[in-house]
Design an enzyme around this catalytic site. Sequence first.
Site, PDB file in Angstrom:
ATOM      1  N   MET A   1      -0.812 -24.504 -41.616  1.00  0.00           N
ATOM      2  CA  MET A   1       0.516 -23.862 -41.804  1.00  0.00           C
ATOM      3  C   MET A   1       1.324 -23.862 -41.951  1.00  0.00           C
ATOM      4  SD  MET A   1       1.685 -20.504 -39.747  1.00  0.00           S
ATOM      5  CE  MET A   1      -0.313 -19.356 -39.350  1.00  0.00           C
ATOM      6  N   CYS A   2       1.758 -24.135 -43.171  1.00  0.00           N
ATOM      7  CA  CYS A   2       3.308 -24.496 -43.972  1.00  0.00           C
ATOM      8  C   CYS A   2       4.520 -23.367 -44.249  1.00  0.00           C
ATOM      9  CB  CYS A   2       3.295 -24.882 -45.655  1.00  0.00           C
ATOM     10  SG  CYS A   2       2.046 -26.317 -45.443  1.00  0.00           S
ATOM     11  N   ARG A   3       5.421 -23.243 -44.235  1.00  0.00           N
ATOM     12  CA  ARG A   3       6.394 -21.952 -43.858  1.00  0.00           C
ATOM     13  C   ARG A   3       7.342 -22.307 -44.532  1.00  0.00           C
ATOM     14  NH1 ARG A   3       4.409 -22.068 -38.643  1.00  0.00           N
ATOM     15  NH2 ARG A   3       4.355 -20.825 -37.607  1.00  0.00           N
TER      16      ARG A   3
END
Length: 101
Positions: free
Chosen positions: A13-15
């Site tokens: 997961m990247c933000r």
Amino acid sequence: PPSPAGGAVFFVMCRFVVYSGEGPLCLADLLTRPVHSIIRQSFASREQMTLSPLNGDGFGVAWYGERDDSTPCLFLSVTPAWNNGNLRHLSEKISSSLVFA
């Protein structure tokens, strides 16, 4: 998705946060001050609770300075954003009308 070797399943997961406005905004108003800032999310991620609530990967911020320059300023680190004092100090002093973190 299952791993090719049939082992454990890991989710990545990247933000990201992007600001593009008519006036400059202090980076701290995007990165550290909000209740649900991306730095706070990387420290206490509810989406990753089954594995670990921490996202201990590196971090980067790009912004354009006040001068008319086509090259962005960069702050890159291999340490987690929530444990980086330099990022906290710099974000209090830098303002920009175009930021990508």
